[in-house]
Write a protein that holds these residues in place. Structure first.
Motif: not given
Length: 83
Positions: A53-71
């Protein structure tokens, strides 16, 4: 590309969680979030809510990055391998 961006891309050949990256790199939360944000702005990484489930658009990594996956993206891998 900064040394931190290079080292982070080295970990993103496969989907990885924030916690995995934090443990592997031994960085502070702030440094990791800022480096992820920088690579995302350069279109060198993808952010995902789940492995498929890729996230598109305005992704707020600085505030929500701890719950994301990265590639790493193709662009990121090519830049990483060019050095």
């Amino acid at each position: 590309m900064t040394d931190e961006e290079f080292d982070l891309l080295d970990e993103l050949y496969f989907v990885q969680s924030f916690d995995y990256l934090l443990e592997e790199l031994g960085w502070s939360d702030e440094l990791l979030l800022q480096t992820l944000h920088s690579l995302f702005q350069k279109a060198m990484i993808k952010c995902l809510a789940s492995p498929d489930d890729e996230l598109f658009g305005n992704v707020d990594i600085l505030n929500e990055g701890k719950s994301m996956l990265f590639l790493a993206t193709k662009k990121g891998l090519m830049a990483h391998n060019a050095i």
